[in-house]
Design an enzyme around this catalytic site. Structure first.
Site, short mmCIF file in Angstrom:
data_model
loop_
_atom_site.label_atom_id
_atom_site.label_comp_id
_atom_site.label_asym_id
_atom_site.label_seq_id
_atom_site.Cartn_x
_atom_site.Cartn_y
_atom_site.Cartn_z
N GLU A 1 0.85 -1.21 0.00
CA GLU A 1 0.00 0.00 0.00
C GLU A 1 0.87 1.25 0.00
O GLU A 1 0.72 2.14 0.85
CB GLU A 1 -0.99 -0.02 1.17
CG GLU A 1 -1.95 -1.19 1.09
CD GLU A 1 -3.13 -1.13 2.05
OE1 GLU A 1 -3.20 -0.23 2.91
OE2 GLU A 1 -4.01 -2.01 1.92
N GLU B 1 -4.75 -8.86 -0.13
CA GLU B 1 -5.51 -8.54 1.09
C GLU B 1 -6.98 -8.45 0.68
O GLU B 1 -7.34 -7.60 -0.14
CB GLU B 1 -5.06 -7.22 1.73
CG GLU B 1 -3.72 -7.34 2.41
CD GLU B 1 -3.33 -6.10 3.22
OE1 GLU B 1 -4.22 -5.39 3.72
OE2 GLU B 1 -2.12 -5.87 3.33
O1 AHR Z 1 -4.90 -6.04 7.18
C1 AHR Z 1 -4.79 -4.86 7.92
C2 AHR Z 1 -4.16 -3.73 7.12
O2 AHR Z 1 -4.99 -3.38 6.05
C3 AHR Z 1 -2.84 -4.01 6.47
O3 AHR Z 1 -1.77 -3.88 7.33
C4 AHR Z 1 -2.77 -2.96 5.40
O4 AHR Z 1 -2.00 -3.34 4.30
C5 AHR Z 1 -4.23 -2.72 5.05
O5 AHR Z 1 -4.55 -1.40 5.04
#
Ligand code: AHR
Length: 531
Positions: free
Chosen positions: A202, A336
Site C-alpha cells: 500500500e 488482502e
Molecule cells: O490487514 C490490515 C491492514 O490493512 C494491512 O496492514 C494494510 O495493508 C491494510 O490497510
C-alpha cells in the site's frame, strides 16, 4: 461459445441479477435452478495460491496466535503452536504473506534474527512493543511446519534497497558469503525458498504515501537489486516479484494500475515484475462500522452486495492489465481481501478483532468463486488475516483454539486447488431484501488432477431453500457426495464453548436420468464431487 464467453455470461448474469434485470426469467417461486456444466470445455488452472493466507504482526495474529515460545505450557514445536499447525495443515495453505501489511514497511529484518533480539515498537497497530522473537527463522519454520510457501513483503517505505537485498541474500544464498554463514550459525545452513516477494505494501497510503510515479522509480530499483539466489529457484519455481497495485475503485487507483502496467510494457532487461497486488476489503464505508455479530438480514444482504463488487473491480483492473500485458504474464494477486468490521466492543481497536459468522463463510465462498472465474489473471490471493485478526480462520485465547466458519470454507474448497476451471451455465435467480437484489445462487465447477469433477454451490437466500438440477454434458451422473455449511442464523458463530455451531455436514443428491438433484439449504455453501 468460447470458455471465456461462458465465464463472462455467468458474471454478466450475476451482475444483472444485482440490478434486478435478469435476462431470462429468474428462479421460480419453487426456487428451482438448473445448472449445466460442460466437462469437455476445460478452462485455465485455478491456481492454488488463491487460497493463500496473510499473517501480519498485528494484535494477536502472530504472538499468541502462532508463536507462544518454546517454554510455553501450550503444546508447541520450537515455539509454534501445535494445534494451530494441525488446523492449518488440514486446509493445505499454499502460501503465507508476512510480515505485513503496513507493518512490513516499518520492519527491519536484522532485529528479528540471532540470539539478541531488539525490542521495537509497532506504531501501526496499537503502539505496542514488538519483541521480534518471531523473525525470519521462526516464520520459515512455521511455513515449513504447515507445509506452505513463503510470501515475504519487503520494506520499501522506511527501508533501503541495500537492507532488502541483504535480507534476500541472507535467506536465499548457497554461496559461502558472510550472510550465508550467519544464517547457518543461526540454525539454517540450507537456503530458504521464497515463492513470492512483495515490493512494498500500500505504498499509496501506509507504505509511504507515494505518487504512482515515485513508487515506480523506487520499485524499479528494488526489482533490480533484490535478488533470490536460491539455486533451486533459478529456472524452475522462480520467485514472483509483486508490485504494489490498486486499493479500490477510485480514479487514483486506476491511475496507479495504468502507471505501473504501462511502465511494465516498456520494461528493460534490468527490472521486471511478475505480479501486481490488489487490496479490496468488504467494509461498506470507512471507518469500518458494521457489527461483526448481532446483526440481521438487512446487514447480511448489504455486506454481500458490497462483497460482490470484487468482480467488477477485478474486471476493471484486469482490463488495464490486458492493455499492456495481453499475454497475461503479470499475475493479479489479491493479497488482502475479506470482511473488515467494527472492532469487537472491549477489544483494543488497534488489534482489529472481530467475530466470524456464517455471513463470513458465504462471503468467502463468493469471493473464491470470483477469483476462480478470473483465474486467467488472478493467480494469487491472501485473506486478511489468518489468526485472531479481521476475517480469521482461527481464533485463540491462551491454550484454547476455535475454528471459524470461514476456516471451513477453505477446507471444503481444498479440491479446487490447482484444479481446472469448467464453465457453468445457470440462471442465478434473485434474492431481494430491503431494496437490495442479489443473485440467489452462485456456482463454480472444476476438474481436479485425478479427473474428478467438483462443484461448489452457494445459496445466498437466507429464507428459502433451492433445488438444484445438475446436468453435466457428456457425463451420466450417478452420485454425488460432499459437504454443506449452514447454521440457524446469518450471524451464527463458533465459540470456545460451542465450537460446532457452524461446521460442515454431509450432503447427498438424487440421481435420475443422468441428472442430479440436490437441495441447498437457505444461506448455505455446499461442495460436492460428481461421479
Ligand atoms: O490487514 C490490515 C491492514 O490493512 C494491512 O496492514 C494494510 O495493508 C491494510 O490497510
Amino acid at each position: 461459445m468460447t470458455k471465456r464467453g461462458v465465464r463472462f455470461e455467468c458474471s454478466l448474469l450475476a451482475g444483472l441479477a444485482l440490478t434486478g434485470l435478469a435476462l431470462t426469467p429468474s428462479a421460480t417461486a419453487t426456487e428451482k435452478v438448473a445448472i449445466s456444466i460442460d466437462a469437455s470445455k476445460a478452462g485455465v488452472q485455478i491456481n492454488r495460491n488463491i487460497f493463500g493466507q496473510f499473517a501480519e504482526h498485528l494484535g494477536h495474529g502472530i504472538y499468541d496466535g502462532i508463536w507462544v515460545g518454546p517454554d510455553s505450557t501450550i503444546p508447541n514445536t520450537r515455539g509454534i503452536r501445535n494445534d494451530v499447525v494441525a488446523a492449518l495443515k488440514a486446509i493445505k495453505v499454499p502460501n503465507v504473506r508476512w510480515p505485513g501489511g503496513c507493518f512490513a514497511d516499518e520492519y527491519h529484518w536484522r532485529k528479528g534474527v540471532g540470539i539478541q533480539r531488539s525490542v521495537s515498537l509497532n506504531p501501526n497497530w496499537g503502539g505496542v512493543t514488538e519483541t521480534n522473537t518471531f523473525g525470519t527463522h521462526e516464520f520459515m519454520d512455521f511455513v515449513d511446519q504447515i507445509g506452505s510457501d513463503a510470501y515475504v513483503s519487503i520494506n520499501v517505505g522506511s527501508g533501503t534497497p541495500q537492507e532488502a537485498a541483504e535480507w534476500l541474500e541472507y535467506m536465499t544464498t548457497a554461496q559461502p558469503t558472510t550472510l550465508e554463514k550467519e544464517r547457518a550459525a543461526n540454525g539454517h545452513p540450507a537456503p530458504y525458498k521464497i515463492s513470492m516477494l512483495g515490493i512494498g505494501n500500500e505504498s499509496w497510503d501506509c507504505g509511504g504515501n507515494m505518487t504512482p510515479e515515485y513508487y515506480l522509480s523506487q520499485m524499479k530499483i528494488y526489482s533490480r537489486f533484490v535478488r533470490n539466489f536460491n539455486p533451486a529457484q533459478q529456472d524452475k519455481e522462480q520467485m514472483l516479484k509483486i508490485a504494489v497495485g490498486p486499493g479500490g475503485d477510485e480514479p487514483r487507483w486506476t491511475d496507479w494500475t495504468e502507471t505501473v502496467m504501462k511502465a511494465y510494457q516498456q520494461h528493460t532487461w534490468s527490472w521486471d515484475i511478475t505480479g501486481l497486488s490488489m487490496h479490496s476489503y468488504t467494509v461498506g464505508h470507512w471507518p469500518p462500522s458494521y457489527a461483526s455479530v448481532g446483526f440481521g438480514e438487512t446487514e447480511y444482504s448489504q455486506i454481500l452486495k458490497y462483497t460482490l463488487e470484487m468482480d467488477a473491480l477485478i474486471s476493471k483492473h484486469s482490463a488495464i492489465m490486458d492493455k499492456y500485458d495481453p499475454q497475461k504474464r503479470v499475475a493479479l494477486i489479491i493479497d488482502e481481501w475479506g470482511a473488515w468490521y467494527a472492532p469487537l466492543p472491549g477489544s483494543n481497536p488497534g488489534f482489529l478483532v472481530q467475530q466470524n459468522t456464517l455471513r463470513d463463510a458465504i462471503l468467502a465462498a463468493l469471493n473464491l468463486n470470483i477469483f476462480a472465474r478470473h483465474a486467467d489473471r488472478v493467480r494469487g490471493a491472501n485473506i486478511a488475516q489468518m489468526i485472531n485478526v479481521l476475517q480469521a480462520m482461527i481464533v485463540t485465547d491462551k491454550e484454547k483454539m476455535v475454528l471459524s466458519p470461514t476456516y471451513y470454507i477453505f477446507k471444503m474448497y481444498v479440491p479446487f486447488q490447482d484444479s481446472t476451471f469448467l464453465p457453468v451455465q445457470f440462471n442465478s435467480g434473485t434474492y431481494s431484501h430491503g431494496g437490495i437484489s442479489l443473485p440467489r445462487v452462485d456456482a463454480i465447477a472444476a476438474e481436479d488432477k485425478d479427473g474428478k469433477l467438483w462443484v461448489a454451490f452457494t445459496n445466498l437466500d437466507p429464507n428459502e431453500a433451492v433445488e438444484i438440477e445438475l446436468n453435466v454434458t457428456g457425463v451420466t451422473a450417478k452420485s454425488t457426495s460432499g459437504e454443506t455449511l449452514t447454521a440457524s442464523k446469518v450471524d451464527s458463530t463458533n465459540s470456545f464453548d460451542a465450537p460446532n455451531i457452524v461446521v460442515p455436514k454431509p450432503i447427498s443428491a438424487k440421481a435420475q436420468g443422468g441428472k442430479l438433484t440436490l437441495k441447498l439449504d437457505p444461506k448455505s455453501v455446499s461442495v460436492v464431487s460428481v461421479e
